[in-house]
Design an enzyme around this catalytic site. Structure first.
Site, PDB file in Angstrom:
ATOM      1  N   HIS A  11     -23.455  14.757  -9.562  1.00  0.00           N
ATOM      2  CA  HIS A  11     -23.004  16.096  -9.965  1.00  0.00           C
ATOM      3  C   HIS A  11     -23.428  17.102  -8.914  1.00  0.00           C
ATOM      4  O   HIS A  11     -24.109  16.767  -7.946  1.00  0.00           O
ATOM      5  CB  HIS A  11     -23.576  16.482 -11.340  1.00  0.00           C
ATOM      6  CG  HIS A  11     -25.059  16.301 -11.446  1.00  0.00           C
ATOM      7  ND1 HIS A  11     -25.956  17.238 -11.017  1.00  0.00           N
ATOM      8  CD2 HIS A  11     -25.799  15.272 -11.933  1.00  0.00           C
ATOM      9  CE1 HIS A  11     -27.195  16.808 -11.235  1.00  0.00           C
ATOM     10  NE2 HIS A  11     -27.128  15.616 -11.775  1.00  0.00           N
ATOM     11  N   LYS A  36     -17.743  24.930 -12.921  1.00  0.00           N
ATOM     12  CA  LYS A  36     -19.194  24.856 -13.029  1.00  0.00           C
ATOM     13  C   LYS A  36     -19.698  23.454 -12.701  1.00  0.00           C
ATOM     14  O   LYS A  36     -19.197  22.465 -13.229  1.00  0.00           O
ATOM     15  CB  LYS A  36     -19.624  25.253 -14.449  1.00  0.00           C
ATOM     16  CG  LYS A  36     -21.126  25.376 -14.639  1.00  0.00           C
ATOM     17  CD  LYS A  36     -21.684  26.621 -13.991  1.00  0.00           C
ATOM     18  CE  LYS A  36     -23.141  26.852 -14.387  1.00  0.00           C
ATOM     19  NZ  LYS A  36     -23.737  27.959 -13.607  1.00  0.00           N
ATOM     20  N   HIS A 123     -30.917   8.241  -1.945  1.00  0.00           N
ATOM     21  CA  HIS A 123     -30.848   9.480  -2.705  1.00  0.00           C
ATOM     22  C   HIS A 123     -32.199  10.196  -2.762  1.00  0.00           C
ATOM     23  O   HIS A 123     -32.285  11.409  -2.519  1.00  0.00           O
ATOM     24  CB  HIS A 123     -30.353   9.174  -4.118  1.00  0.00           C
ATOM     25  CG  HIS A 123     -30.041  10.389  -4.935  1.00  0.00           C
ATOM     26  ND1 HIS A 123     -28.987  11.230  -4.655  1.00  0.00           N
ATOM     27  CD2 HIS A 123     -30.657  10.918  -6.031  1.00  0.00           C
ATOM     28  CE1 HIS A 123     -28.962  12.225  -5.539  1.00  0.00           C
ATOM     29  NE2 HIS A 123     -29.959  12.052  -6.386  1.00  0.00           N
ATOM     30  N   ASP A 314     -29.328  18.081  -7.288  1.00  0.00           N
ATOM     31  CA  ASP A 314     -28.592  17.186  -6.405  1.00  0.00           C
ATOM     32  C   ASP A 314     -27.878  17.916  -5.271  1.00  0.00           C
ATOM     33  O   ASP A 314     -27.654  17.334  -4.197  1.00  0.00           O
ATOM     34  CB  ASP A 314     -27.586  16.371  -7.215  1.00  0.00           C
ATOM     35  CG  ASP A 314     -28.188  15.084  -7.755  1.00  0.00           C
ATOM     36  OD1 ASP A 314     -29.427  14.922  -7.642  1.00  0.00           O
ATOM     37  OD2 ASP A 314     -27.445  14.245  -8.280  1.00  0.00           O
TER      38      ASP A 314
END
Length: 546
Positions: A11, A36, A123, A314
């Site tokens: 996201h 959003k 990540h 993120d």
């Protein structure tokens, strides 16, 4: 090196550009698409790259896709374990397939890009780099990353020395403090991977009476990891339907989870500090946006200095991945210059937009004085200045401002924004006056800690005092933000208060305003009295007089 960072997998898709070790631009896709969070965090959305944000980053530097030396993608599909407990095998395979195809997706979105220059960055390594390699001053110190999940883990603990990360601990899925908080968010009727901050606000209205039950399921394991799985939320409090009324049970459950999160974070930080003896801790990952927990770490933890990446979620992995690849390529890195890394418009462009809208506007001789006069008279001001912020906080570039001395401005601003009435509004304060008014970690330029409002001030600035006597402050240094500092000084001169209400320039469910048209739409759709956009002022009464 010219490195474009990309976050796309879960996201908050975003892009960031690092050139010769310096951060040039960074922006979230939501600011361009006006959706959003950019997209919902579902596996079948993993193919969507932040193409608008990436194109803008390149244009800001005058580059074409073919000019890039590398693209850093903040997820490594080679580290995924699709059979890992907690993964849905079929969906995980689809997400992984899309990640493997990311070079082709990016080459399609950015014609001229060589897919062979795409580099995968784990990540949590991207999160860690966003904290340590972007931090002011020497980047050496400890780093904690906590979020929902990465490829196979939900947590990384390590130490940076000489720009290189040494991982010391990690927690494998399905145990995740971030997913625990997301599960609670959904149980309380809010949107997961979006509304966790609402749960943090709701927690202030409750008591942690479910703490003993939570301690059975959520605990540090003594080896740098933790357990956080198997909670029966329904046994603690009945699920709240979306939009339904919240009860004491809901507030108490939120308070219990918040307290337990803080306790486990303290345990993890103590374990890490015990391994390194470092005085500095740097934080990233979605959990690092929990400003209440950050303050608990600062107050009760073992570190002298805590720095939190302002785009800790993120979106910030786009920046971290780019810095990670630039560092590996041998570039000397510079700290990020602040959070104002997004789009900007010059005076002529703003005037053209106002002319197109056919609304009356003026150019006051002294903009801060004109705005301070409106705020003194309890008008609500939309403030649109300079480059937009990277990350979720409005920091005086895309803000709604109001007088902090009127308690009714909490309800008034929540009505303007269409938000729940339990939500607090935050203050900005002159850096040299902050310690007089607030007690907590200073400076606090990114609104990532909460501070106790000192006695004697709570009655003077009631609009920014939360139910528990705290406030999430932004300190404003004149050297970094001269225009906002002048506004604060003008307001102080008129009212005696060195504080202003500062909340984001948007309405509920919409991203923060990013370009002038967004600001005009927000101004036109909500009862805002004055819009200060660049050097110009638009007054509602004059618009209505036409």
């Amino acid at each position: 090196m010219r490195v474009l960072g990309i976050n796309a997998i879960f996201h908050d898709p975003a892009a960031a550009l690092v050139v010769d070790g310096a951060v040039v631009a960074a922006a979230e896709e939501e600011r361009f698409s006006r959706r959003k969070h950019g997209k919902r965090p579902v596996p079948f959305a993993a193919w969507e790259p932040p193409e608008k944000a990436a194109r803008w980053c390149l244009a800001e530097a005058g580059l074409e896709p073919g000019d890039l030396d590398a693209v850093a993608y903040s997820y490594d599909p080679g580290l995924v374990e699709p059979d890992l407990d907690g993964h849905d095998e079929q969906w995980e395979r689809l997400r992984t397939l899309y990640a493997r195809r990311a070079p082709n997706f990016l080459a399609t979105a950015l014609p001229g890009l060589d897919p062979g220059i795409v580099r995968y960055v784990p990540h949590h390594a991207a999160h860690a780099a966003s904290a340590a390699l972007a931090a002011p001053g020497p980047g050496d110190g400890d780093v904690l990353v906590l979020d929902g999940r990465g490829e196979a883990h939900s947590h990384l603990a390590g130490v940076y020395a000489g720009g290189t990360l040494t991982a010391l601990g990690a927690q494998r899925l399905p145990h995740s403090l971030g997913l625990m908080y997301e599960d609670l968010t959904e149980h309380l009727g809010f949107l997961r991977s979006s509304d966790e901050y609402k749960v943090m606000a709701l927690a202030s209205y409750g008591e942690p009476r479910f703490l003993d039950e939570l301690r059975e399921h959520v605990r540090a394991t003594g080896d740098g990891g933790f357990a956080a799985a198997g909670i029966d939320w329904g046994a603690l409090a009945k699920a709240r339907p979306p939009g339904g009324e919240w009860t004491r049970d809901h507030a108490d459950l939120a308070a219990s989870v918040q307290t337990r999160l803080e306790e486990v974070l303290l345990d993890l930080a103590s374990w890490l500090h015990g391994r390194t003896g470092s005085r500095r801790l740097m934080l990233a990952g979605g959990v690092a946006l929990n400003c209440v927990a950050n303050s608990r770490l600062a107050e009760a933890g073992p570190y002298d200095d805590i720095w939190v990446q302002p785009a800790a979620g993120d979106a910030g992995t786009a920046l971290g991945a780019a810095l990670h690849v630039a560092r590996a390529g041998g570039d000397p890195l510079a700290a990020m210059p602040g959070a104002a890394l997004g789009r900007r418009w010059d005076d002529h462009e703003i005037a053209a937009c106002l002319d197109t809208a056919k609304i009356p506007y003026e150019r006051p001789d002294d903009l801060p004085a004109a705005v301070a006069a409106a705020l003194e008279h309890n008008e609500i001001v939309a403030w649109f200045q300079g480059r937009s912020e990277f990350g979720p906080r409005a920091l005086g570039h895309r803000s709604l401002l109001a007088h902090p001395g009127h308690a009714g401005n909490v309800e008034r601003l929540n009505d303007v924004k269409g938000r729940e009435q339990f939500r607090p509004i935050a203050p900005m304060v002159a850096a040299d006056r902050a310690a007089e008014v607030f007690d907590g970690p200073l400076p606090s330029p990114y609104m990532l800690f909460v501070h106790r409002v000192r006695p004697g001030w709570r009655e003077r600035i009631p609009a920014v005092v939360h139910v528990d006597g705290t406030a999430r402050i932004q300190t404003v240094d004149a050297a970094d933000e001269p225009l906002v500092a002048r506004l604060l000084e003008e307001f102080r001169r008129r009212t005696g208060l060195p504080v202003l209400v500062n909340t984001s320039l948007n309405t509920a469910g919409r991203p923060m305003a990013d370009d002038p048209r967004d600001a005009l739409e927000c101004f036109g759709s909500a009862p805002v009295d004055l819009l200060a956009i660049g050097p110009y002022v638009v007054r509602r009464r004059e618009v209505h007089a036409r």
